[in-house]
Design a protein around this motif. Structure first.
Motif, short mmCIF file in Angstrom:
data_model
loop_
_atom_site.label_atom_id
_atom_site.label_comp_id
_atom_site.label_asym_id
_atom_site.label_seq_id
_atom_site.Cartn_x
_atom_site.Cartn_y
_atom_site.Cartn_z
N ALA A 40 2.93 -5.87 -3.09
CA ALA A 40 3.61 -4.82 -2.33
C ALA A 40 4.62 -5.44 -1.36
O ALA A 40 5.70 -4.90 -1.13
N TRP A 41 4.26 -6.58 -0.79
CA TRP A 41 5.18 -7.31 0.09
C TRP A 41 6.47 -7.65 -0.64
O TRP A 41 7.58 -7.43 -0.13
N VAL A 86 6.31 0.93 -3.05
CA VAL A 86 5.61 0.06 -2.12
C VAL A 86 4.22 0.63 -1.83
O VAL A 86 3.94 1.79 -2.11
N HIS A 120 7.24 3.08 7.58
CA HIS A 120 7.40 3.01 6.13
C HIS A 120 8.67 2.24 5.83
O HIS A 120 9.72 2.54 6.35
N ASP A 121 8.53 1.22 5.01
CA ASP A 121 9.70 0.41 4.67
C ASP A 121 10.54 1.05 3.58
O ASP A 121 11.66 0.64 3.34
N ALA A 153 0.49 -5.95 4.09
CA ALA A 153 0.45 -5.39 2.74
C ALA A 153 0.07 -6.48 1.73
O ALA A 153 0.32 -7.66 1.97
N ALA A 199 7.15 -3.83 1.18
CA ALA A 199 6.18 -3.32 2.16
C ALA A 199 5.90 -4.39 3.19
O ALA A 199 5.12 -5.31 2.94
N HIS A 200 6.52 -4.31 4.32
CA HIS A 200 6.40 -5.32 5.36
C HIS A 200 5.68 -4.81 6.60
O HIS A 200 5.96 -5.24 7.72
N TRP A 201 4.75 -3.91 6.41
CA TRP A 201 4.01 -3.35 7.53
C TRP A 201 2.83 -4.24 7.91
O TRP A 201 2.41 -5.12 7.17
N PRO A 206 1.89 3.01 3.70
CA PRO A 206 1.70 2.38 5.02
C PRO A 206 0.41 2.86 5.66
O PRO A 206 -0.11 3.93 5.35
N SER A 230 5.99 -2.74 11.79
CA SER A 230 6.67 -3.51 10.76
C SER A 230 7.06 -4.87 11.30
O SER A 230 7.46 -5.00 12.46
#
Length: 264
Positions: free
Chosen positions: A130-131, A33, A22-23, A126, A135-137, A36, A75
């Protein structure tokens, strides 16, 4: 986005529950975000879904019909997340080896078996909004089909270990037709006339691409002998092979595939 290797056809050849990372919310507040992904989640995905960079298809119980299972999450490194607009080419190049190695381990096979399996994998990031919110997952899903599939087949409750031991024919690749060139790949559990039986390793990880002619010649000669041995050295037999170009070599592929004409 689907992991797929374009092929060059020669002779008669064809061409994975824990919570994820989770970011957190953006520094200084802002919109939340996207949640994840988690390992072990199942979904009903279609070929059209896996050609998109992100996916928000609802999860379903893995005991119900599903065509995809998340087997890895993580991530992206900071150096790839500084842009507000994701660079999918750079993200894909970074994630390829991670998802590929985890895919092999998850299925329980080796590189040769995985190359000859009816399942493949797709990766997602994402959504763009969201990015931008942090959110970089990423997530990698095993899917019940390949790049030629018009629809995916249902997976078992979990695809973990489906290539262990002697894999069921429904997870191995065959072709039904007079030759395999241009034919659609099918599970070997269905009536077929060609089966992908072995692969050849053409070089080590650090080796430069040896050139099309060398790759083709080595593949042809190896497959002739390998398929003959697989068929127990009959007097007459037909074989085919699939070899790959420099782009696939640079992506990490060092193998070609051998095909035997057989109904078994």
């Amino acid at each position: 986005m689907l992991r797929a290797l374009p092929v060059v056809a020669l002779l008669v050849a064809v061409s994975a529950c824990s919570v994820g990372p989770h970011d957190g919310p953006p520094k200084g507040g802002g919109a939340p975000v996207a949640p994840p992904p988690r390992v072990g989640a199942c979904r009903v995905l279609t070929p059209a879904d896996v050609h998109k960079p992100s996916n928000s298809t609802p999860t379903v119980p893995c005991t119900k019909d599903h065509t995809a299972e998340t087997y890895a999450v993580g991530s992206f490194p900071h150096r790839l997340t500084t842009r507000r607009v994701p660079d999918d080419n750079a993200l894909g190049a970074w994630i390829y080896h991670r998802c590929q190695q985890k895919f092999i381990s998850f299925l329980g096979g080796d590189q040769s078996l995985v190359m000859r399996a009816t399942v493949t994998w797709a990766w997602f990031r994402a959504p763009a909004e969201a990015w931008r919110n942090g959110a970089h997952w990423w997530r990698c899903d095993v899917v019940g089909g390949g790049d030629q599939s018009k629809q995916y087949v249902a997976l078992p409750t979990t695809a973990k270990g489906i290539l262990l031991g002697k894999p069921d024919d429904r997870w191995m690749v065959c072709v039904d037709g007079p030759n395999v060139k241009g034919s659609v790949k099918i599970p070997c559990s269905k009536p077929h006339t060609w089966r992908a039986v072995t692969t050849i390793v053409l070089g080590k990880a650090a080796d430069p691409y040896p050139g099309d002619r060398v790759v083709e010649t080595r593949t042809r000669d190896y497959c002739s002998n390998s398929v003959g041995a697989w068929l127990n050295y009959p007097v007459d037999y037909n074989y085919g092979y699939t070899w790959f170009h420099e782009a696939e070599w640079k992506a990490g592929n060092r193998r070609s595939i051998c095909w035997a004409q057989t109904t078994k």
